[in-house]
Motif scaffolding. Structure first.
Motif, PDB file in Angstrom:
ATOM      1  N   UNK A  20      51.056  51.545  43.677  1.00 28.88           N
ATOM      2  CA  UNK A  20      50.088  50.496  43.361  1.00 28.88           C
ATOM      3  C   UNK A  20      49.564  50.620  41.925  1.00 28.88           C
ATOM      4  N   UNK A  21      49.394  49.491  41.283  1.00 29.79           N
ATOM      5  CA  UNK A  21      48.875  49.437  39.918  1.00 29.79           C
ATOM      6  C   UNK A  21      47.558  48.677  39.940  1.00 29.79           C
ATOM      7  N   UNK A  22      46.572  49.198  39.255  1.00 38.68           N
ATOM      8  CA  UNK A  22      45.276  48.532  39.182  1.00 38.68           C
ATOM      9  C   UNK A  22      44.766  48.530  37.754  1.00 38.68           C
ATOM     10  N   UNK A  23      43.543  48.063  37.590  1.00 36.81           N
ATOM     11  CA  UNK A  23      42.923  47.994  36.274  1.00 36.81           C
ATOM     12  C   UNK A  23      41.561  48.658  36.303  1.00 36.81           C
ATOM     13  N   UNK A  24      41.310  49.475  35.315  1.00 34.87           N
ATOM     14  CA  UNK A  24      39.976  50.031  35.133  1.00 34.87           C
ATOM     15  C   UNK A  24      39.148  48.924  34.468  1.00 34.87           C
ATOM     16  N   UNK A  53      34.104  35.798  35.446  1.00 36.57           N
ATOM     17  CA  UNK A  53      35.196  35.479  34.519  1.00 36.57           C
ATOM     18  C   UNK A  53      36.112  36.693  34.332  1.00 36.57           C
ATOM     19  N   UNK A  54      35.518  37.881  34.186  1.00 38.68           N
ATOM     20  CA  UNK A  54      36.319  39.097  34.012  1.00 38.68           C
ATOM     21  C   UNK A  54      37.165  39.367  35.252  1.00 38.68           C
ATOM     22  N   UNK A  55      36.589  39.141  36.428  1.00 41.63           N
ATOM     23  CA  UNK A  55      37.332  39.384  37.663  1.00 41.63           C
ATOM     24  C   UNK A  55      38.434  38.353  37.854  1.00 41.63           C
ATOM     25  N   UNK A  56      38.162  37.100  37.494  1.00 41.34           N
ATOM     26  CA  UNK A  56      39.202  36.068  37.574  1.00 41.34           C
ATOM     27  C   UNK A  56      40.353  36.395  36.623  1.00 41.34           C
ATOM     28  N   UNK A  57      40.023  36.888  35.441  1.00 42.92           N
ATOM     29  CA  UNK A  57      41.050  37.259  34.471  1.00 42.92           C
ATOM     30  C   UNK A  57      41.878  38.427  35.005  1.00 42.92           C
ATOM     31  N   UNK A  58      41.208  39.399  35.614  1.00 44.20           N
ATOM     32  CA  UNK A  58      41.910  40.552  36.185  1.00 44.20           C
ATOM     33  C   UNK A  58      42.884  40.089  37.261  1.00 44.20           C
ATOM     34  N   UNK A  59      42.436  39.202  38.138  1.00 45.33           N
ATOM     35  CA  UNK A  59      43.307  38.675  39.196  1.00 45.33           C
ATOM     36  C   UNK A  59      44.468  37.889  38.593  1.00 45.33           C
ATOM     37  N   UNK A  60      44.182  37.144  37.508  1.00 42.73           N
ATOM     38  CA  UNK A  60      45.233  36.367  36.836  1.00 42.73           C
ATOM     39  C   UNK A  60      46.314  37.271  36.245  1.00 42.73           C
ATOM     40  N   UNK A  61      45.974  38.514  35.948  1.00 42.37           N
ATOM     41  CA  UNK A  61      46.963  39.477  35.461  1.00 42.37           C
ATOM     42  C   UNK A  61      47.931  39.863  36.577  1.00 42.37           C
ATOM     43  N   UNK A  62      47.598  39.478  37.818  1.00 44.49           N
ATOM     44  CA  UNK A  62      48.442  39.828  38.954  1.00 44.49           C
ATOM     45  C   UNK A  62      48.025  41.126  39.622  1.00 44.49           C
ATOM     46  N   UNK A  63      46.840  41.608  39.299  1.00 40.60           N
ATOM     47  CA  UNK A  63      46.367  42.872  39.851  1.00 40.60           C
ATOM     48  C   UNK A  63      45.477  42.639  41.059  1.00 40.60           C
ATOM     49  N   UNK A  64      45.457  43.623  41.954  1.00 40.21           N
ATOM     50  CA  UNK A  64      44.583  43.518  43.126  1.00 40.21           C
ATOM     51  C   UNK A  64      43.688  44.740  43.292  1.00 40.21           C
ATOM     52  N   UNK A  87      37.415  37.368  44.543  1.00 41.28           N
ATOM     53  CA  UNK A  87      38.517  37.271  43.580  1.00 41.28           C
ATOM     54  C   UNK A  87      39.773  38.009  44.056  1.00 41.28           C
ATOM     55  N   UNK A  88      39.757  38.450  45.312  1.00 38.03           N
ATOM     56  CA  UNK A  88      40.938  39.115  45.864  1.00 38.03           C
ATOM     57  C   UNK A  88      41.195  40.484  45.258  1.00 38.03           C
ATOM     58  N   UNK A  89      40.125  41.166  44.836  1.00 38.17           N
ATOM     59  CA  UNK A  89      40.257  42.475  44.216  1.00 38.17           C
ATOM     60  C   UNK A  89      39.660  43.550  45.122  1.00 38.17           C
ATOM     61  N   UNK A  90      40.358  44.672  45.214  1.00 39.46           N
ATOM     62  CA  UNK A  90      39.887  45.786  46.034  1.00 39.46           C
ATOM     63  C   UNK A  90      39.427  46.915  45.113  1.00 39.46           C
TER      64      UNK A  90
END
Length: 161
Positions: free
Chosen positions: A35-39, A53-64, A86-89
């Motif tokens: 799994x790949x994520x973002x700090x 906006x930051x979370x939407x951008x993170x999701x737009x990167x394809x990250x979860x 935003x579908x982020x865990x």
């Protein structure tokens, strides 16, 4: 003409090459499942001003999966809610050393409210040079935090720089 010894050497080398190729292919297949994520510290400029906006951008990167770095002036429960919208865990998060030292129970309560599995620290506040006394103090702080975290099912870590 190839001797028996030469033939055996070629056979062993060929078998080793095939085995190595299979091992590399299996390793490449396993890497696809990591799994790949973002700090979120990476998008802190946007997150501080406009967390959705930051979370939407993170999701737009394809990250979860994400690692938090603070709550961006939101209550932990609100951050957890926004992440879910935003579908982020949230998997892990960083918290300031001074908070770990002064209020580890509150740090862990916040981590739990966000839904973190891991709660860490990325910098130990200290006066230069980093002394043995400061090291021993940090060890005590993190040992206490680790014990408290273990009781709540949260792993405590230090992110070394």
């Amino acid at each position: 003409m190839v001797s028996r010894r030469g033939f055996l050497r070629l056979g062993v080398a060929g078998t080793a090459a095939v085995a190595a190729g299979r091992a590399l292919a299996a390793e490449a297949e396993a890497a696809k499942k990591v799994p790949i994520g973002l700090q979120l510290y990476s998008v802190r400029g946007i997150a501080t001003q406009n967390p959705p906006k930051a979370l939407a951008q993170t999701k737009a990167f394809g990250l979860t999966l994400v690692e938090t770095a603070g709550t961006y002036n939101l209550p932990p429960e609100k951050l957890k809610e926004l992440l879910a919208e935003h579908g982020l865990k949230p998997v892990s998060g960083h918290f300031p050393y001074d908070r770990w030292k002064a209020e580890p129970e509150k740090v862990l309560a916040e981590a739990k409210a966000i839904g973190l599995q891991y709660a860490g620290c990325a910098w130990i506040t200290h006066k230069a040079p980093f002394s043995e006394a400061a090291t021993r103090d940090a060890i005590a702080v993190f040992n206490k935090a680790g014990e408290l975290g273990a009781r709540q099912g949260i792993k405590v870590f230090y992110h070394a720089h």
